[in-house]
Design a protein around this motif. Structure first.
Motif, PDB file in Angstrom:
ATOM      1  N   ASP A   9       0.755  -1.320  -0.001  1.00  0.00           N
ATOM      2  CA  ASP A   9       0.022  -0.106   0.001  1.00  0.00           C
ATOM      3  C   ASP A   9       0.971   1.209  -0.092  1.00  0.00           C
ATOM      4  O   ASP A   9       0.391   2.001  -0.722  1.00  0.00           O
ATOM      5  N   ALA A  10       2.181   1.338   0.788  1.00  0.00           N
ATOM      6  CA  ALA A  10       2.794   2.697   0.857  1.00  0.00           C
ATOM      7  C   ALA A  10       3.314   2.606  -0.508  1.00  0.00           C
ATOM      8  O   ALA A  10       3.652   3.812  -0.934  1.00  0.00           O
ATOM      9  N   SER A  11       4.001   1.418  -1.277  1.00  0.00           N
ATOM     10  CA  SER A  11       4.575   1.640  -2.677  1.00  0.00           C
ATOM     11  C   SER A  11       3.342   2.077  -3.563  1.00  0.00           C
ATOM     12  O   SER A  11       3.741   2.973  -4.347  1.00  0.00           O
ATOM     13  N   ALA A  12       2.070   1.628  -3.555  1.00  0.00           N
ATOM     14  CA  ALA A  12       1.253   2.201  -4.534  1.00  0.00           C
ATOM     15  C   ALA A  12       1.061   3.584  -4.084  1.00  0.00           C
ATOM     16  O   ALA A  12       0.649   4.436  -5.361  1.00  0.00           O
ATOM     17  N   PHE A  13       1.105   4.197  -3.001  1.00  0.00           N
ATOM     18  CA  PHE A  13       0.725   5.445  -2.785  1.00  0.00           C
ATOM     19  C   PHE A  13       1.782   6.401  -3.512  1.00  0.00           C
ATOM     20  O   PHE A  13       1.624   7.373  -4.111  1.00  0.00           O
ATOM     21  N   ALA A  14       3.105   5.845  -3.399  1.00  0.00           N
ATOM     22  CA  ALA A  14       4.296   6.212  -4.091  1.00  0.00           C
ATOM     23  C   ALA A  14       4.287   6.336  -5.505  1.00  0.00           C
ATOM     24  O   ALA A  14       4.535   7.243  -6.209  1.00  0.00           O
ATOM     25  N   VAL A  15       3.581   5.286  -5.854  1.00  0.00           N
ATOM     26  CA  VAL A  15       3.559   5.192  -7.406  1.00  0.00           C
ATOM     27  C   VAL A  15       2.442   6.057  -8.061  1.00  0.00           C
ATOM     28  O   VAL A  15       2.850   6.843  -8.988  1.00  0.00           O
ATOM     29  N   GLY A  16       1.358   6.349  -7.225  1.00  0.00           N
ATOM     30  CA  GLY A  16       0.390   7.339  -7.632  1.00  0.00           C
ATOM     31  C   GLY A  16       0.844   8.685  -7.635  1.00  0.00           C
ATOM     32  O   GLY A  16       0.664   9.556  -8.648  1.00  0.00           O
ATOM     33  N   GLU A  17       1.752   9.289  -6.565  1.00  0.00           N
ATOM     34  CA  GLU A  17       2.370  10.518  -6.936  1.00  0.00           C
ATOM     35  C   GLU A  17       3.465  10.636  -7.671  1.00  0.00           C
ATOM     36  O   GLU A  17       3.281  11.756  -8.198  1.00  0.00           O
ATOM     37  N   ALA A  18       4.223   9.577  -7.898  1.00  0.00           N
ATOM     38  CA  ALA A  18       5.093   9.766  -9.034  1.00  0.00           C
ATOM     39  C   ALA A  18       4.482   9.701 -10.643  1.00  0.00           C
ATOM     40  O   ALA A  18       4.977  10.547 -11.355  1.00  0.00           O
ATOM     41  N   TRP A  19       3.533   9.062 -10.647  1.00  0.00           N
ATOM     42  CA  TRP A  19       2.744   9.261 -11.980  1.00  0.00           C
ATOM     43  C   TRP A  19       2.021  10.427 -12.019  1.00  0.00           C
ATOM     44  O   TRP A  19       1.898  11.114 -13.412  1.00  0.00           O
ATOM     45  N   GLN A  20       0.942  10.759 -10.842  1.00  0.00           N
ATOM     46  CA  GLN A  20       0.265  11.969 -11.456  1.00  0.00           C
ATOM     47  C   GLN A  20       0.035  12.928 -10.331  1.00  0.00           C
ATOM     48  O   GLN A  20      -0.730  13.795 -10.240  1.00  0.00           O
TER      49      GLN A  20
END
Length: 311
Positions: free
Chosen positions: A121-132
């Motif tokens: 879940d923390a990685s998904a948060f980071a991916v979302g921030e990096a993508w959009q």
């Protein structure tokens, strides 16, 4: 690439999910669905709650345009296999050993072409921030969440990094030693509760209770937040420096008190000569939904699939 994917954020007491437009990289607002989940309930009840929310989010979507579902899932979890490993974590323990991927695929009756994929879940948060989000266009970023626990992820070119120079074991920092315990003991809600009890003898429910006192000028409450911010800078600063992070994105419920601990945190980073740009998450909870959905992008999947077994 198919136009849509479902992103699902699995919290300790709820599921939030929505349809994500993979072309625009944004949530389809009308598709949002949420359910409260009793994490101490039976495996069947937990899966039922997740199933209901996901079916609501999928309603009205042409099956041919749906590539699948991405899950932002807390650990311990075998992300590459879709198997729950919750044990001694006081949540979802009835799911231990359950193949969540197979169970939900059967319940949802999705097309055989629709995939179910899982990420921390923390990685998904980071991916979302990096993508959009706030780290968009950044080569190296770190994202943290401050709340019930201390979530973190290191990202290089949009993909979580779990090993290598400047990156801690497992690509996160919650488990690393700090003071008389580990980082999660000091950078989570329970630290505020325990520390305030030591200082004042008062038992509080959460950070908001003491933040209200700090805003009113209560000296001990203000000093508590300054202590938190300074400690966070001391702990996180060297990692930001070693990783050469260009951006640090901070999310989580504790960010509601950023004005109280942010200055002390930034002052500590400055004293350590850390030049990382520090920003508050704009996407907030949506970051994990958007980030988890990104796994359904076939090009991105080739980059992140090898990382999942190491989370």
């Amino acid at each position: 690439m198919k136009r849509y994917a479902i992103g699902a954020d699995i919290g300790g007491s709820h599921i939030s999910c929505a349809l994500v437009d993979m072309v625009k990289g944004c949530i389809v607002e009308s598709s949002r669905a949420e359910r409260k989940i009793d994490n101490q309930s039976s495996a069947n009840n937990i899966l039922n709650g997740w199933e209901e929310a996901l079916k609501q989010a999928i309603t009205g979507v042409d099956p041919d345009s749906l590539s699948g579902i991405g899950f932002a899932m807390p650990g311990p979890f075998a992300y590459d296999k879709g198997i729950a490993l919750f044990e001694k974590v006081a949540k979802f323990e009835s799911l231990y050993g359950v193949n969540v991927q197979q169970e939900l695929a059967t319940r949802l009756e999705l097309s055989t072409e629709a995939s179910l994929r899982f990420m921390n879940d923390a990685s998904a948060f980071a991916v979302g921030e990096a993508w959009q989000g706030q780290a968009m266009g950044t080569t190296k970023s770190v994202s943290i969440t401050l709340g019930t626990g201390f979530g973190s992820a290191f990202v290089l070119d949009g993909v979580p990094v779990v090993e290598g120079d400047g990156v801690p074991e497992m690509g996160c920092v919650w488990h690393l030693p700090f003071m008389e315990g580990i980082a999660d003991d000091y950078f989570s809600t329970r630290w505020f509760v325990a520390r305030w009890a030591d200082i004042s003898g008062e038992i509080i429910a959460g950070v908001k209770d003491v933040a209200e006192q700090a805003i009113l000028g209560q000296l001990e409450a203000r000093e508590l937040f300054m202590e938190f911010g300074s400690n966070l800078g001391v702990f996180l600063g060297p990692w930001l420096k070693d990783f050469e992070a260009e951006t640090l994105v901070i999310g989580g419920n504790v960010m509601g008190a950023w004005s109280l601990f942010g200055p002390a945190f930034k002052a500590e980073l400055s004293s350590l000569k850390v030049e990382t740009r520090v920003v508050s998450s704009g996407l907030r909870e949506d970051a994990a939904i958007i980030g988890s959905a990104r796994m359904l992008d076939s090009v991105y999947w080739r980059h992140i699939e090898p990382v999942l077994s190491k989370m």
